[in-house]
Every structure is written in structure tokens, then in C-alpha cells.
Design a protein around this motif. Structure first.
Motif, PDB file in Angstrom:
ATOM      1  N   GLY A  37       0.820  -1.211   0.000  1.00 54.33           N
ATOM      2  CA  GLY A  37       0.000   0.000   0.000  1.00 54.33           C
ATOM      3  C   GLY A  37       0.850   1.255   0.000  1.00 54.33           C
ATOM      4  O   GLY A  37       0.549   2.225  -0.701  1.00 54.33           O
ATOM      5  N   ARG A  38       1.912   1.245   0.768  1.00 56.43           N
ATOM      6  CA  ARG A  38       2.810   2.410   0.801  1.00 56.43           C
ATOM      7  C   ARG A  38       3.481   2.617  -0.548  1.00 56.43           C
ATOM      8  O   ARG A  38       3.604   3.729  -1.033  1.00 56.43           O
ATOM      9  CB  ARG A  38       3.867   2.234   1.882  1.00 56.43           C
ATOM     10  CG  ARG A  38       3.342   2.431   3.272  1.00 56.43           C
ATOM     11  CD  ARG A  38       4.459   2.302   4.251  1.00 56.43           C
ATOM     12  NE  ARG A  38       3.980   2.486   5.608  1.00 56.43           N
ATOM     13  CZ  ARG A  38       4.686   2.212   6.681  1.00 56.43           C
ATOM     14  NH1 ARG A  38       5.912   1.741   6.549  1.00 56.43           N
ATOM     15  NH2 ARG A  38       4.182   2.408   7.880  1.00 56.43           N
ATOM     16  N   ARG A  39       3.943   1.515  -1.153  1.00 54.52           N
ATOM     17  CA  ARG A  39       4.632   1.629  -2.446  1.00 54.52           C
ATOM     18  C   ARG A  39       3.688   2.141  -3.521  1.00 54.52           C
ATOM     19  O   ARG A  39       4.072   2.950  -4.352  1.00 54.52           O
ATOM     20  CB  ARG A  39       5.211   0.283  -2.860  1.00 54.52           C
ATOM     21  CG  ARG A  39       6.426  -0.099  -2.085  1.00 54.52           C
ATOM     22  CD  ARG A  39       7.017  -1.370  -2.617  1.00 54.52           C
ATOM     23  NE  ARG A  39       8.174  -1.769  -1.832  1.00 54.52           N
ATOM     24  CZ  ARG A  39       8.805  -2.898  -2.001  1.00 54.52           C
ATOM     25  NH1 ARG A  39       8.403  -3.747  -2.933  1.00 54.52           N
ATOM     26  NH2 ARG A  39       9.840  -3.200  -1.259  1.00 54.52           N
ATOM     27  N   SER A  40       2.447   1.652  -3.523  1.00 54.11           N
ATOM     28  CA  SER A  40       1.517   2.078  -4.570  1.00 54.11           C
ATOM     29  C   SER A  40       1.126   3.542  -4.381  1.00 54.11           C
ATOM     30  O   SER A  40       0.916   4.257  -5.354  1.00 54.11           O
ATOM     31  CB  SER A  40       0.284   1.181  -4.587  1.00 54.11           C
ATOM     32  OG  SER A  40      -0.435   1.298  -3.379  1.00 54.11           O
ATOM     33  N   ARG A  41       1.033   4.001  -3.130  1.00 53.85           N
ATOM     34  CA  ARG A  41       0.741   5.422  -2.904  1.00 53.85           C
ATOM     35  C   ARG A  41       1.897   6.281  -3.364  1.00 53.85           C
ATOM     36  O   ARG A  41       1.700   7.328  -3.975  1.00 53.85           O
ATOM     37  CB  ARG A  41       0.464   5.680  -1.422  1.00 53.85           C
ATOM     38  CG  ARG A  41      -0.951   5.391  -1.007  1.00 53.85           C
ATOM     39  CD  ARG A  41      -1.257   6.009   0.327  1.00 53.85           C
ATOM     40  NE  ARG A  41      -0.290   5.674   1.353  1.00 53.85           N
ATOM     41  CZ  ARG A  41      -0.489   4.759   2.295  1.00 53.85           C
ATOM     42  NH1 ARG A  41      -1.602   4.092   2.354  1.00 53.85           N
ATOM     43  NH2 ARG A  41       0.438   4.525   3.204  1.00 53.85           N
ATOM     44  N   ARG A  42       3.120   5.857  -3.080  1.00 50.95           N
ATOM     45  CA  ARG A  42       4.292   6.622  -3.530  1.00 50.95           C
ATOM     46  C   ARG A  42       4.355   6.666  -5.051  1.00 50.95           C
ATOM     47  O   ARG A  42       4.646   7.698  -5.637  1.00 50.95           O
ATOM     48  CB  ARG A  42       5.574   5.994  -2.989  1.00 50.95           C
ATOM     49  CG  ARG A  42       5.870   6.358  -1.585  1.00 50.95           C
ATOM     50  CD  ARG A  42       7.270   5.918  -1.211  1.00 50.95           C
ATOM     51  NE  ARG A  42       7.306   5.639   0.214  1.00 50.95           N
ATOM     52  CZ  ARG A  42       7.907   4.612   0.777  1.00 50.95           C
ATOM     53  NH1 ARG A  42       8.561   3.749   0.030  1.00 50.95           N
ATOM     54  NH2 ARG A  42       7.891   4.437   2.072  1.00 50.95           N
ATOM     55  N   ALA A  43       4.086   5.536  -5.687  1.00 50.28           N
ATOM     56  CA  ALA A  43       4.141   5.486  -7.147  1.00 50.28           C
ATOM     57  C   ALA A  43       3.045   6.353  -7.748  1.00 50.28           C
ATOM     58  O   ALA A  43       3.265   7.035  -8.746  1.00 50.28           O
ATOM     59  CB  ALA A  43       4.004   4.042  -7.625  1.00 50.28           C
ATOM     60  N   ALA A  44       1.872   6.354  -7.129  1.00 52.10           N
ATOM     61  CA  ALA A  44       0.770   7.163  -7.650  1.00 52.10           C
ATOM     62  C   ALA A  44       1.072   8.651  -7.499  1.00 52.10           C
ATOM     63  O   ALA A  44       0.735   9.447  -8.363  1.00 52.10           O
ATOM     64  CB  ALA A  44      -0.525   6.814  -6.927  1.00 52.10           C
ATOM     65  N   LYS A  45       1.706   9.020  -6.405  1.00 47.58           N
ATOM     66  CA  LYS A  45       2.066  10.432  -6.204  1.00 47.58           C
ATOM     67  C   LYS A  45       3.191  10.846  -7.137  1.00 47.58           C
ATOM     68  O   LYS A  45       3.188  11.945  -7.671  1.00 47.58           O
ATOM     69  CB  LYS A  45       2.496  10.673  -4.752  1.00 47.58           C
ATOM     70  CG  LYS A  45       1.360  10.689  -3.779  1.00 47.58           C
ATOM     71  CD  LYS A  45       1.872  10.973  -2.390  1.00 47.58           C
ATOM     72  CE  LYS A  45       0.756  10.974  -1.362  1.00 47.58           C
ATOM     73  NZ  LYS A  45       1.268  11.195  -0.006  1.00 47.58           N
ATOM     74  N   ALA A  46       4.162   9.970  -7.328  1.00 47.47           N
ATOM     75  CA  ALA A  46       5.340  10.322  -8.124  1.00 47.47           C
ATOM     76  C   ALA A  46       5.032  10.343  -9.616  1.00 47.47           C
ATOM     77  O   ALA A  46       5.540  11.189 -10.344  1.00 47.47           O
ATOM     78  CB  ALA A  46       6.478   9.341  -7.848  1.00 47.47           C
ATOM     79  N   ALA A  47       4.214   9.453 -10.101  1.00 54.14           N
ATOM     80  CA  ALA A  47       3.971   9.353 -11.544  1.00 54.14           C
ATOM     81  C   ALA A  47       3.303  10.594 -12.114  1.00 54.14           C
ATOM     82  O   ALA A  47       3.820  11.188 -13.047  1.00 54.14           O
ATOM     83  CB  ALA A  47       3.156   8.102 -11.852  1.00 54.14           C
ATOM     84  N   PRO A  48       2.161  11.054 -11.604  1.00 46.77           N
ATOM     85  CA  PRO A  48       1.542  12.237 -12.212  1.00 46.77           C
ATOM     86  C   PRO A  48       2.370  13.498 -12.023  1.00 46.77           C
ATOM     87  O   PRO A  48       2.502  14.289 -12.934  1.00 46.77           O
ATOM     88  CB  PRO A  48       0.200  12.369 -11.503  1.00 46.77           C
ATOM     89  CG  PRO A  48      -0.060  11.050 -10.866  1.00 46.77           C
ATOM     90  CD  PRO A  48       1.277  10.451 -10.623  1.00 46.77           C
TER      91      PRO A  48
ATOM     92  N   SER B  96       5.636  13.240 -14.325  1.00 39.12           N
ATOM     93  CA  SER B  96       5.380  13.319 -15.762  1.00 39.12           C
ATOM     94  C   SER B  96       4.816  14.674 -16.154  1.00 39.12           C
ATOM     95  O   SER B  96       5.122  15.191 -17.213  1.00 39.12           O
ATOM     96  CB  SER B  96       4.434  12.200 -16.187  1.00 39.12           C
ATOM     97  OG  SER B  96       3.172  12.361 -15.567  1.00 39.12           O
ATOM     98  N   ALA B  97       3.983  15.290 -15.311  1.00 37.10           N
ATOM     99  CA  ALA B  97       3.425  16.606 -15.622  1.00 37.10           C
ATOM    100  C   ALA B  97       4.526  17.665 -15.633  1.00 37.10           C
ATOM    101  O   ALA B  97       4.565  18.524 -16.512  1.00 37.10           O
ATOM    102  CB  ALA B  97       2.347  16.973 -14.610  1.00 37.10           C
ATOM    103  N   ALA B  98       5.430  17.584 -14.682  1.00 38.46           N
ATOM    104  CA  ALA B  98       6.520  18.559 -14.628  1.00 38.46           C
ATOM    105  C   ALA B  98       7.434  18.381 -15.832  1.00 38.46           C
ATOM    106  O   ALA B  98       7.903  19.354 -16.417  1.00 38.46           O
ATOM    107  CB  ALA B  98       7.303  18.401 -13.335  1.00 38.46           C
ATOM    108  N   SER B  99       7.652  17.126 -16.209  1.00 37.15           N
ATOM    109  CA  SER B  99       8.525  16.885 -17.352  1.00 37.15           C
ATOM    110  C   SER B  99       7.905  17.413 -18.633  1.00 37.15           C
ATOM    111  O   SER B  99       8.577  18.042 -19.441  1.00 37.15           O
ATOM    112  CB  SER B  99       8.788  15.380 -17.469  1.00 37.15           C
ATOM    113  OG  SER B  99       9.482  15.110 -18.655  1.00 37.15           O
TER     114      SER B  99
END
Length: 166
Positions: A98-109, A112-115
Motif C-alpha cells: 500500500g505504501r509503495r503504490s501510494r508513492r508510485a501514484a504520487k510520483a507518476a503524475p 510526468s506533468a513537470a517533465s
């Protein structure tokens, strides 16, 4: 005098004397804080006996030992222990996932949006990122038009700017 007191009184006296001896030794060695902790242990054992809580602790230990010895050769109890261990392992694995999926969900958008914001998608090699025109004055480029940065540096720069750090 009840049978429990025959066991608890000598135990209490022995533990209290041990705590006092340890406290004196530590005090003589200059470890004043640990000496006070040893004295606190000696007083706590005596206080538990006088209040009657040492008997309660003793009864709890005896009950746990009787329960454990009764379950040692019981197959259903061992199956229960196995299921309990499995449930604990599954609990912690689920928590970690659960922690990993929350981190991945926060990091991905956010990443990618900043990039995309900074680079405007995929820029051609040697071209400045979209949204950035090279600074020119009369056909000459100034120092501000440095060679194109790689995507990682552009993301870091955009992140710093979004936080007001320049």
C-alpha cells in the motif's frame, strides 16, 4: 500464609536485593543514572508485592505456561498458530504494498506533468525545450542560451521553480 506468598516473598526479596546491589555497584563506578534505575527496579518489585500486583503477574505467568503446555501436542493449535503467523505476514506485506503504490501514484503524475511542462513533450536533440526560446540579440546568442539540458535536470529545475527556489 497462602502458597503463592511462599514463592513470591523470597522472589521479591531476592530481586529487590539484586536491584540494590546493582545500584550500589553502578553508583561506585560513577554511573549515577543507571544506579537510580537499579534502585527504581528494586523499589518497583517491592511495591508490586505490597500492592498485590506481583500475585496477579504470577497468576498470569502460571496461566500462560499451563495454556502453552496444553497446546504443545495439539494439532489444531499448531494449525491455528500457522494461520495466525500467515495473517501477520499478510498484514505487513499489504501495508508495504500500500505504501509503495501510494508513492508510485504520487510520483507518476507529478513527475510526468513537470517533465511535459518543462520539455513540452519530447524535444529533438540539440533543440531547446518547448516554451523556451533562445535568447538572441541581433542574431547572436547570449550566455543564457546554454546547450539543451537533459530531461532530469529540466525536471529538477521545474520542481525547484514551482517551490519558489531558484
Amino acid at each position: 500464609m497462602p502458597a503463592v506468598d511462599v514463592v513470591l516473598l523470597p522472589l521479591c526479596i531476592g530481586l529487590s536485593l539484586l536491584g540494590v546491589v546493582v545500584a550500589v555497584v553502578l553508583f561506585l563506578r560513577g554511573r549515577r543514572g543507571r544506579a537510580l534505575q537499579g534502585l527504581a527496579f528494586a523499589l518497583a518489585v517491592t511495591a508490586l508485592y505490597l500492592v498485590g500486583l506481583l500475585r496477579l503477574v504470577w497468576d498470569a505467568v502460571v496461566a500462560v505456561v499451563r495454556w502453552a503446555t496444553g497446546n504443545v501436542f495439539d494439532l489444531t493449535a499448531w494449525i491455528g498458530f500457522g494461520l495466525l503467523a500467515l495473517s501477520v505476514v499478510l498484514w505487513f506485506v499489504g501495508r508495504t504494498l500500500g505504501r509503495r503504490s501510494r508513492r508510485a501514484a504520487k510520483a507518476a503524475p507529478a513527475g510526468s506533468a513537470a517533465s511535459k511542462e518543462v520539455t513540452g513533450g519530447k524535444a529533438a536533440a540539440g533543440q531547446p525545450p518547448a516554451g523556451r526560446a533562445p535568447a538572441t540579440t541581433g542574431g547572436r546568442q547570449t550566455k543564457a542560451a546554454a546547450p539543451a539540458q537533459d530531461d532530469d535536470m529540466a525536471e529538477i529545475e521545474a520542481l525547484l521553480k514551482s517551490r519558489g527556489i531558484q
